[in-house]
Write a protein that holds these residues in place. Sequence first.
Motif, PDB file in Angstrom:
ATOM      1  N   THR A 106     -47.443-106.599  -1.802  1.00  0.00           N
ATOM      2  CA  THR A 106     -46.738-107.712  -1.159  1.00  0.00           C
ATOM      3  C   THR A 106     -47.211-107.950   0.274  1.00  0.00           C
ATOM      4  O   THR A 106     -46.953-109.013   0.831  1.00  0.00           O
ATOM      5  N   SER A 127     -48.053-116.168   3.522  1.00  0.00           N
ATOM      6  CA  SER A 127     -46.831-116.977   3.521  1.00  0.00           C
ATOM      7  C   SER A 127     -46.195-117.059   4.901  1.00  0.00           C
ATOM      8  O   SER A 127     -45.655-118.106   5.287  1.00  0.00           O
ATOM      9  N   THR A 150     -37.239-119.587   1.646  1.00  0.00           N
ATOM     10  CA  THR A 150     -36.622-118.274   1.796  1.00  0.00           C
ATOM     11  C   THR A 150     -35.459-118.103   0.846  1.00  0.00           C
ATOM     12  O   THR A 150     -35.282-117.040   0.226  1.00  0.00           O
ATOM     13  N   ALA A 190     -36.836-117.499  -2.749  1.00  0.00           N
ATOM     14  CA  ALA A 190     -37.505-116.206  -2.917  1.00  0.00           C
ATOM     15  C   ALA A 190     -36.534-115.034  -2.807  1.00  0.00           C
ATOM     16  O   ALA A 190     -36.556-114.116  -3.642  1.00  0.00           O
ATOM     17  N   ASN A 232     -34.912-112.286  -5.406  1.00  0.00           N
ATOM     18  CA  ASN A 232     -34.972-110.850  -5.138  1.00  0.00           C
ATOM     19  C   ASN A 232     -33.647-110.166  -5.471  1.00  0.00           C
ATOM     20  O   ASN A 232     -33.616-109.090  -6.081  1.00  0.00           O
ATOM     21  N   SER A 268     -40.736-111.212  -6.098  1.00  0.00           N
ATOM     22  CA  SER A 268     -40.198-112.299  -5.274  1.00  0.00           C
ATOM     23  C   SER A 268     -41.172-112.697  -4.168  1.00  0.00           C
ATOM     24  O   SER A 268     -41.294-113.881  -3.827  1.00  0.00           O
ATOM     25  N   ARG A 269     -41.904-111.726  -3.593  1.00  0.00           N
ATOM     26  CA  ARG A 269     -42.874-112.041  -2.539  1.00  0.00           C
ATOM     27  C   ARG A 269     -44.065-112.841  -3.090  1.00  0.00           C
ATOM     28  O   ARG A 269     -44.590-113.735  -2.419  1.00  0.00           O
ATOM     29  N   ILE A 277     -43.963-114.892  -5.647  1.00  0.00           N
ATOM     30  CA  ILE A 277     -43.460-116.243  -5.895  1.00  0.00           C
ATOM     31  C   ILE A 277     -43.288-117.007  -4.584  1.00  0.00           C
ATOM     32  O   ILE A 277     -43.590-118.203  -4.488  1.00  0.00           O
ATOM     33  N   GLU A 278     -42.818-116.315  -3.541  1.00  0.00           N
ATOM     34  CA  GLU A 278     -42.664-116.952  -2.233  1.00  0.00           C
ATOM     35  C   GLU A 278     -44.002-117.476  -1.710  1.00  0.00           C
ATOM     36  O   GLU A 278     -44.071-118.572  -1.140  1.00  0.00           O
TER      37      GLU A 278
END
Length: 455
Positions: free
Chosen positions: A146, A153, A173, A176, A180, A209-210, A212-213
């Motif tokens: 990540t 990002s 935010t 994401a 999480n 999640s990171r 996808i962010e």
Amino acid sequence: MEEIAKQENITEAKTFYKSLFIIVAPIAIQNFITAAVNSADVIMLGYVSQTAIAAVSLASRVQFLLTMFFTGLSSGVIMLTAQYWGKKDASSIRTLMGIALRISATAGIIFAAVTFFFSKQIMYIFTNDPNLVENGVIYLRTVSVTYFCLSVSQVYQALLKSLEHVKTVTCITFIALGLNILLNATFIFGLFGAPKLGLFGVALATTISRIIELFISILISKRIKEVKLSLSAIFCKNKLLTKDFLKYSLPAIGNEFVWGAAWATYSVILGHMGEEIVAANSVISTIRDLTSVLFFGMAYGGAILLGKQIGSGDLPLAKRNASRLIKSTTLVGFLSAVILFCLKPVLPLIADLSPLAAHYRDSLLFINCVSSLGAAINTVLICGVFRSGGDARYGFIVDSIVMWCVSVPLGFLAAFVFKLSPVWVYILLYLDELEKMPALIIHYKKGTWLKNITR
């Protein structure tokens, strides 16, 4: 004439506070979401074990250090792009973005590789407890990927903020970090037929999640002209802008990294004093982060607003608004300390701690009430006012002297030479906010921070 001047001042103040609210509200919401997710992590890890809470708290110091690097780099981006945004110079903004991405991505790759291959050695820096090391290694190796995602990002999101697209960053935010929380619950409690993965599940949720962010940040940024990058823009070389970027961002990076490394060292000291103080600090940090989102948002949001005014050439207005920013942020810092104190009855609900850890937790709460007020004043000066004028160097010097020449040595002496109790060690470490305040106020009064740094 006096009545007219007074009315103009009131109108000017109203305009400033309205603009500040438009920028700060989304930033504060974003910070609150982040803090809320961290709170949820601690609460859910409480269902795994107190050891899991302590291990993740220590292991996350690595990401904290990297985040400080990205925050410093982002401050450099914001310092320059906010002023160029005041001049409506989109070409220079895209060039600065490419410079920042090259530096950030390189750092992300290095951190990811070192963390993956040397996770056990890193954990032994923070603690000598074998259980904490074993659990920390599981977490670090899983989340190491990540770090590259964050490196890209965070730069995209910093640029979006400097161009006043703060609502967009808040939405990214929210998506994401909301994901999480959902994934954390899924992997910890075995929801939707998923296996119960415990601490590994928390790390896996963070990784997904990171990633996808990162994709969301890039997709949204492609729709905004000033941020839309081609490969040629990313690798475009401009000696003048590169020189400016390094000149103004390196002190900011150094400042954030020095500050973050000192806080990580605080964790190293506490990590060698037992699992109980680490777990207690993890719970208090979670609550402190929730109550401090607004004044941190005001500091970083104020830097964007002041930077835009300085870049447009209105230095007297920026100076008056800097004074308004400091006063309002100080008030918010005081209210944050009061709220933090009032949350004491909630603390036992966050995590089931041992009696000794609970005792430490209650003591640490009072210390942080005092520290948070100092943090509000210092943050708005260093990260808000000074950086809006391109002055990141002074904060770097003050933090280096106070934290590394005073707090860290005192902490080591108190813990390992004089063998003081963990609470007294904690007090000596967290006095740093009060120690650096006088020097920062004096520098603000001189006014040398107020400069237009655009070409």
